[in-house]
Motif scaffolding. Structure first.
Motif: not given
Ligand code: C2E
Ligand code: CA
Ligand code: CA
Ligand code: CA
Length: 278
Positions: A44, A58, A61-62, A73-74, A93, A116, A178-179, A202, A235, A238, A256-257, A262
């Motif tokens: 993304q 960023e 993972a998918r 990922p959740e 990754i 991440n 992060d976060d 976010k 992040e 939107e 962001g979107y 992504p």
């Molecule tokens: P994160 O690191 O906080 O990643 C940002 C999440 O917000 C991503 O969700 C992304 O797709 C989503 N996002 C991006 N832009 C927007 C937006 O404008 N609005 C909203 N509502 N969401 C947006 P994703 O890809 O589902 O990942 C969720 C979480 O899973 C990540 O939160 C991170 O904590 C974890 N994750 C994802 N990939 C990896 C990885 O490779 N390794 C690790 N350890 N954790 C990962």
């Protein structure tokens, strides 16, 4: 065995056991190593707020499985942590992301990739070696890599983590909290650990135009970060209005979107080729 977990289903409603059955399947697919064959990385864009220029991306993972469809990922990162399998998954990754980024660095010499890192992965004694390997394998310079870690990592407050973060920083790798604001980080961590940037969660961005206090909290966070010499990423950007407000508040990087979701590597490559800014 396949029926081994059945006893625990006795008191659950059917829809509940469906969710549990999915979790069990995910767990089985993790343990069997199937995930390693099906794992993909999406990217993304991260955008400079003043110019709209793409500064990097960023890695996210998918996982798509034929039987279960998309597994977010959740659903699998936490489970992989519980099963102590996050190290292997995270390493894959990181390697993929570094290899991709080294390609994108040709088109854009100051390109940066954010990856991440799970607190458990970071805590592993082999982590520095894993990072070194990924950089060597890909030829990516360390200044092009940023590692995102959540506040959770810092809770342990232990010296080993602090030492490791320092070693990563000494190598020229940037660290991002992060976060930020969503967990338990105290202000104290901002000073004690060698972070270069802070990513505002976010949830704050998504709420900031519905609630004036949230808007002011975002502004105060940006100012605090700048006072401490940290860059700020937002992040969950939107809408155009989110982007505009954050630009006014001098938040330097946006994600962001509103800019892009992504996307697979090939699509991100095309985007880098065809447009300078978003
Ligand atoms: P994160 O690191 O906080 O990643 C940002 C999440 O917000 C991503 O969700 C992304 O797709 C989503 N996002 C991006 N832009 C927007 C937006 O404008 N609005 C909203 N509502 N969401 C947006 P994703 O890809 O589902 O990942 C969720 C979480 O899973 C990540 O939160 C991170 O904590 C974890 N994750 C994802 N990939 C990896 C990885 O490779 N390794 C690790 N350890 N954790 C990962
Ligand atoms: Ca992240
Ligand atoms: Ca985040
Ligand atoms: Ca998150």
């Amino acid at each position: 065995s396949k029926r081994g977990g059945d006893r625990s289903f006795r008191f659950f409603k059917p829809e509940m056991s469906e969710a549990l059955a999915r979790r069990l399947r995910i767990s089985t697919l993790l343990k069997s190593g199937q995930i390693l064959e099906e794992l993909d990385v999406y990217y993304q864009p991260v955008v400079q707020s003043d110019s709209g220029e793409i500064s990097g991306c960023e890695a996210l993972a998918r996982w798509h499985n034929e039987e279960l469809g998309w597994i977010s990922p959740e659903e699998f990162i936490g489970e992989a942590e519980r099963l102590n399998l996050i190290g292997e998954i995270g390493e894959l990754i990181l390697q993929r992301a570094c290899i991709q980024a080294s390609e994108w660095l040709y088109r854009k010499p100051d390109f940066v990739i954010n990856v991440n890192v799970s607190p458990l992965q970071m805590a592993d004694s082999g982590f520095l070696r894993v990072v070194n390997n990924a950089l060597q394998l890909s030829g990516l310079p360390s200044k092009a890599l940023k590692l995102e870690v959540t506040e959770q990592l810092l809770l342990s407050g232990n010296d080993l983590i602090q030492n490791k973060l320092q070693q990563l920083t000494d190598k020229g790798i940037s660290l991002v909290i992060d976060d930020f604001g969503s967990g338990y980080a105290s202000m104290n961590y901002l000073c004690r650990f060698p972070f270069q940037a802070l990513k505002i969660d976010k949830s704050f961005i998504l709420n900031m135009h519905d609630d004036d206090r949230t808007l002011r909290l975002v502004e105060a966070t940006i100012n605090l970060a700048h006072t401490l010499g940290l860059a700020v990423v937002a992040e969950g950007v939107e809408t155009a209005r989110h982007a505009e407000s954050l630009r006014e508040m001098q938040c330097e990087l946006l994600q962001g979107y509103h800019f892009a979701r992504p996307m697979p590597a090939e699509q991100f490559s095309r985007m880098l080729d065809t447009r300078e800014s978003l």
